[in-house]
Design a protein around this motif. Structure first.
Motif, PDB file in Angstrom:
ATOM      1  N   ALA A  10      -7.137   2.894 -12.348  1.00 26.68           N
ATOM      2  CA  ALA A  10      -8.381   3.188 -11.644  1.00 26.68           C
ATOM      3  C   ALA A  10      -8.763   4.655 -11.843  1.00 26.68           C
ATOM      4  O   ALA A  10      -9.941   4.982 -12.053  1.00 26.68           O
ATOM      5  CB  ALA A  10      -8.244   2.874 -10.161  1.00 26.68           C
ATOM      6  N   TYR A  11      -7.781   5.526 -11.798  1.00 28.65           N
ATOM      7  CA  TYR A  11      -8.011   6.955 -12.016  1.00 28.65           C
ATOM      8  C   TYR A  11      -8.582   7.195 -13.410  1.00 28.65           C
ATOM      9  O   TYR A  11      -9.538   7.985 -13.588  1.00 28.65           O
ATOM     10  CB  TYR A  11      -6.691   7.695 -11.835  1.00 28.65           C
ATOM     11  CG  TYR A  11      -6.772   9.198 -11.890  1.00 28.65           C
ATOM     12  CD1 TYR A  11      -7.164   9.936 -10.771  1.00 28.65           C
ATOM     13  CD2 TYR A  11      -6.430   9.890 -13.046  1.00 28.65           C
ATOM     14  CE1 TYR A  11      -7.219  11.325 -10.815  1.00 28.65           C
ATOM     15  CE2 TYR A  11      -6.486  11.269 -13.097  1.00 28.65           C
ATOM     16  CZ  TYR A  11      -6.882  11.987 -11.986  1.00 28.65           C
ATOM     17  OH  TYR A  11      -6.943  13.349 -12.034  1.00 28.65           O
ATOM     18  N   LEU A  12      -8.026   6.507 -14.389  1.00 29.17           N
ATOM     19  CA  LEU A  12      -8.513   6.619 -15.769  1.00 29.17           C
ATOM     20  C   LEU A  12      -9.947   6.111 -15.887  1.00 29.17           C
ATOM     21  O   LEU A  12     -10.795   6.748 -16.518  1.00 29.17           O
ATOM     22  CB  LEU A  12      -7.596   5.838 -16.711  1.00 29.17           C
ATOM     23  CG  LEU A  12      -8.029   5.773 -18.184  1.00 29.17           C
ATOM     24  CD1 LEU A  12      -8.106   7.168 -18.788  1.00 29.17           C
ATOM     25  CD2 LEU A  12      -7.059   4.891 -18.976  1.00 29.17           C
ATOM     26  N   TYR A  13     -10.212   4.980 -15.273  1.00 29.41           N
ATOM     27  CA  TYR A  13     -11.553   4.395 -15.334  1.00 29.41           C
ATOM     28  C   TYR A  13     -12.574   5.324 -14.678  1.00 29.41           C
ATOM     29  O   TYR A  13     -13.655   5.591 -15.227  1.00 29.41           O
ATOM     30  CB  TYR A  13     -11.543   3.028 -14.642  1.00 29.41           C
ATOM     31  CG  TYR A  13     -12.685   2.114 -14.999  1.00 29.41           C
ATOM     32  CD1 TYR A  13     -13.745   2.513 -15.813  1.00 29.41           C
ATOM     33  CD2 TYR A  13     -12.710   0.808 -14.512  1.00 29.41           C
ATOM     34  CE1 TYR A  13     -14.780   1.653 -16.130  1.00 29.41           C
ATOM     35  CE2 TYR A  13     -13.744  -0.070 -14.830  1.00 29.41           C
ATOM     36  CZ  TYR A  13     -14.777   0.369 -15.633  1.00 29.41           C
ATOM     37  OH  TYR A  13     -15.807  -0.486 -15.948  1.00 29.41           O
ATOM     38  N   GLU A  14     -12.242   5.843 -13.505  1.00 28.33           N
ATOM     39  CA  GLU A  14     -13.150   6.758 -12.808  1.00 28.33           C
ATOM     40  C   GLU A  14     -13.398   8.014 -13.643  1.00 28.33           C
ATOM     41  O   GLU A  14     -14.540   8.494 -13.753  1.00 28.33           O
ATOM     42  CB  GLU A  14     -12.566   7.116 -11.443  1.00 28.33           C
ATOM     43  CG  GLU A  14     -12.528   5.949 -10.472  1.00 28.33           C
ATOM     44  CD  GLU A  14     -11.592   6.166  -9.294  1.00 28.33           C
ATOM     45  OE1 GLU A  14     -11.185   7.342  -9.071  1.00 28.33           O
ATOM     46  OE2 GLU A  14     -11.264   5.191  -8.608  1.00 28.33           O
ATOM     47  N   SER A  15     -12.338   8.543 -14.261  1.00 27.53           N
ATOM     48  CA  SER A  15     -12.481   9.736 -15.096  1.00 27.53           C
ATOM     49  C   SER A  15     -13.355   9.449 -16.312  1.00 27.53           C
ATOM     50  O   SER A  15     -14.179  10.291 -16.714  1.00 27.53           O
ATOM     51  CB  SER A  15     -11.093  10.219 -15.552  1.00 27.53           C
ATOM     52  OG  SER A  15     -10.280  10.557 -14.444  1.00 27.53           O
TER      53      SER A  15
ATOM     54  N   ASP B  20     -10.557  -1.037  -5.728  1.00 27.01           N
ATOM     55  CA  ASP B  20     -11.988  -1.204  -5.992  1.00 27.01           C
ATOM     56  C   ASP B  20     -12.823  -0.427  -4.988  1.00 27.01           C
ATOM     57  O   ASP B  20     -13.908   0.066  -5.328  1.00 27.01           O
ATOM     58  CB  ASP B  20     -12.364  -2.691  -5.958  1.00 27.01           C
ATOM     59  CG  ASP B  20     -13.663  -2.969  -6.698  1.00 27.01           C
ATOM     60  OD1 ASP B  20     -13.821  -2.479  -7.840  1.00 27.01           O
ATOM     61  OD2 ASP B  20     -14.525  -3.680  -6.150  1.00 27.01           O
ATOM     62  N   PHE B  21     -12.352  -0.291  -3.774  1.00 22.90           N
ATOM     63  CA  PHE B  21     -13.075   0.506  -2.784  1.00 22.90           C
ATOM     64  C   PHE B  21     -13.215   1.943  -3.282  1.00 22.90           C
ATOM     65  O   PHE B  21     -14.301   2.536  -3.223  1.00 22.90           O
ATOM     66  CB  PHE B  21     -12.356   0.472  -1.438  1.00 22.90           C
ATOM     67  CG  PHE B  21     -13.077   1.235  -0.356  1.00 22.90           C
ATOM     68  CD1 PHE B  21     -14.067   0.617   0.404  1.00 22.90           C
ATOM     69  CD2 PHE B  21     -12.780   2.568  -0.091  1.00 22.90           C
ATOM     70  CE1 PHE B  21     -14.749   1.321   1.397  1.00 22.90           C
ATOM     71  CE2 PHE B  21     -13.457   3.277   0.887  1.00 22.90           C
ATOM     72  CZ  PHE B  21     -14.446   2.645   1.630  1.00 22.90           C
ATOM     73  N   GLN B  22     -12.121   2.500  -3.799  1.00 17.43           N
ATOM     74  CA  GLN B  22     -12.160   3.872  -4.312  1.00 17.43           C
ATOM     75  C   GLN B  22     -13.022   3.968  -5.568  1.00 17.43           C
ATOM     76  O   GLN B  22     -13.799   4.923  -5.738  1.00 17.43           O
ATOM     77  CB  GLN B  22     -10.733   4.359  -4.604  1.00 17.43           C
ATOM     78  CG  GLN B  22      -9.806   4.361  -3.410  1.00 17.43           C
ATOM     79  CD  GLN B  22     -10.294   5.246  -2.288  1.00 17.43           C
ATOM     80  OE1 GLN B  22     -10.929   6.280  -2.522  1.00 17.43           O
ATOM     81  NE2 GLN B  22     -10.027   4.859  -1.045  1.00 17.43           N
ATOM     82  N   TYR B  23     -12.898   2.969  -6.433  1.00 20.54           N
ATOM     83  CA  TYR B  23     -13.685   2.955  -7.675  1.00 20.54           C
ATOM     84  C   TYR B  23     -15.177   2.911  -7.370  1.00 20.54           C
ATOM     85  O   TYR B  23     -15.973   3.647  -7.980  1.00 20.54           O
ATOM     86  CB  TYR B  23     -13.268   1.751  -8.518  1.00 20.54           C
ATOM     87  CG  TYR B  23     -14.194   1.457  -9.675  1.00 20.54           C
ATOM     88  CD1 TYR B  23     -14.171   2.238 -10.822  1.00 20.54           C
ATOM     89  CD2 TYR B  23     -15.095   0.398  -9.614  1.00 20.54           C
ATOM     90  CE1 TYR B  23     -15.031   1.980 -11.883  1.00 20.54           C
ATOM     91  CE2 TYR B  23     -15.953   0.136 -10.664  1.00 20.54           C
ATOM     92  CZ  TYR B  23     -15.915   0.922 -11.798  1.00 20.54           C
ATOM     93  OH  TYR B  23     -16.772   0.660 -12.832  1.00 20.54           O
ATOM     94  N   LEU B  24     -15.581   2.079  -6.416  1.00 22.42           N
ATOM     95  CA  LEU B  24     -17.001   1.958  -6.085  1.00 22.42           C
ATOM     96  C   LEU B  24     -17.532   3.240  -5.441  1.00 22.42           C
ATOM     97  O   LEU B  24     -18.714   3.575  -5.603  1.00 22.42           O
ATOM     98  CB  LEU B  24     -17.241   0.753  -5.178  1.00 22.42           C
ATOM     99  CG  LEU B  24     -17.061  -0.612  -5.856  1.00 22.42           C
ATOM    100  CD1 LEU B  24     -17.249  -1.739  -4.843  1.00 22.42           C
ATOM    101  CD2 LEU B  24     -18.026  -0.784  -7.018  1.00 22.42           C
TER     102      LEU B  24
ATOM    103  N   THR C  86      -4.727   5.837  -2.573  1.00 20.32           N
ATOM    104  CA  THR C  86      -4.846   6.759  -3.705  1.00 20.32           C
ATOM    105  C   THR C  86      -5.169   5.955  -4.954  1.00 20.32           C
ATOM    106  O   THR C  86      -4.519   4.934  -5.209  1.00 20.32           O
ATOM    107  CB  THR C  86      -3.523   7.520  -3.913  1.00 20.32           C
ATOM    108  OG1 THR C  86      -3.235   8.296  -2.741  1.00 20.32           O
ATOM    109  CG2 THR C  86      -3.604   8.434  -5.126  1.00 20.32           C
ATOM    110  N   PRO C  87      -6.166   6.351  -5.741  1.00 23.95           N
ATOM    111  CA  PRO C  87      -6.445   5.607  -6.971  1.00 23.95           C
ATOM    112  C   PRO C  87      -5.202   5.521  -7.864  1.00 23.95           C
ATOM    113  O   PRO C  87      -4.550   6.528  -8.139  1.00 23.95           O
ATOM    114  CB  PRO C  87      -7.552   6.431  -7.643  1.00 23.95           C
ATOM    115  CG  PRO C  87      -8.257   7.092  -6.496  1.00 23.95           C
ATOM    116  CD  PRO C  87      -7.168   7.415  -5.511  1.00 23.95           C
TER     117      PRO C  87
END
Length: 235
Positions: A108-113, A43-47, A103-104
């Motif tokens: 999380a990587y999919l959500y961010e993309s 969540d830190f990376q996502y935010l 590393t996401p």
């Protein structure tokens, strides 16, 4: 209203989120430390990416009210949303600062993309629809937990629940975003509304996936390979 339609369309996904074992664990005061740690790391990376989405939205807006809202949300993430992270870290007995360099993971990587893709469309309606499920589902989760009696002082997650629960005296962030969504929806074609609906529903699905991957710590299958490759380029 378009926002009412979105919420109705998303009910099966919201039900799945409320029934998820991670959320049930918060209700019962018992979530595995490994799940809490994985959640905070991701969540830190996502935010961090969420902040960039808000910045992108500011650049695409000529509405000062909307600019001010996005700016306030950047400040909220930087200065306030670390609080629920600290709650999880305290329960898991881990240091928050040590969780900020992960590393996401794939979900999380999919959500961010997905969020960045919404931004690249240039449509404020798509951007708002894509990021709205995050504040909306968290408010729904917290209000659901309060309603079922889980927000008791002996629950270690009490402060986390109350952080996201609705305040009867203030309009929630979720309500504010839905109001902006409805404003832009009035000027949108049916095709544009259908596209925005897909961004909203996919983000709802990805919210469920985020709880899922944290609960089961679903990381890259070949994470060691990825990590070793990073080491190859360090001087």
């Amino acid at each position: 209203m378009f926002s009412d339609q979105l919420k109705q369309q998303a009910q099966p996904i919201l039900s799945g989120i409320l029934e998820h074992p991670f959320i049930q664990g918060i209700a019962n005061g018992n979530v595995a430390p490994a799940a809490l740690q994985f959640y905070v790391q991701q969540d830190f990376q996502y935010l961090n990416e969420f902040i960039k989405i808000y910045g992108n939205a500011i650049a695409k807006s000529n509405d000062r009210e909307l600019m001010g809202f996005f700016n306030d949300q950047i400040s909220f993430i930087l200065n306030s949303e670390i609080h629920p992270h600290h709650i999880f870290c305290n329960i898991a007995r881990i240091n928050y600062e040590d969780q900020q360099h992960a590393t996401p993971a794939p979900k999380a990587y999919l959500y961010e993309s997905h969020m960045h893709r919404a931004g690249e469309t240039g449509s404020l309606l798509n951007i708002l629809a894509a990021f709205q499920p995050c504040p909306w589902t968290y408010t729904e989760i917290a209000d659901h937990l309060v309603a079922q009696g889980a927000a008791t002082k002996d629950n270690p997650f009490y402060d986390w629940i109350m952080f996201y629960a609705s305040d009867d005296n203030d309009k929630s962030m979720s309500d504010t975003v839905f109001a902006f969504v409805d404003r832009f929806a009035k000027q949108a074609s049916n095709e544009e509304l259908a596209t925005a609906s897909q961004y909203f529903l996919k983000s709802c699905e990805l919210e469920w996936q985020f709880w899922e991957h944290a609960f089961y710590q679903q990381d890259w299958q070949f994470k060691a390979t990825l990590d070793h490759a990073k080491e190859d380029f360090k001087s």
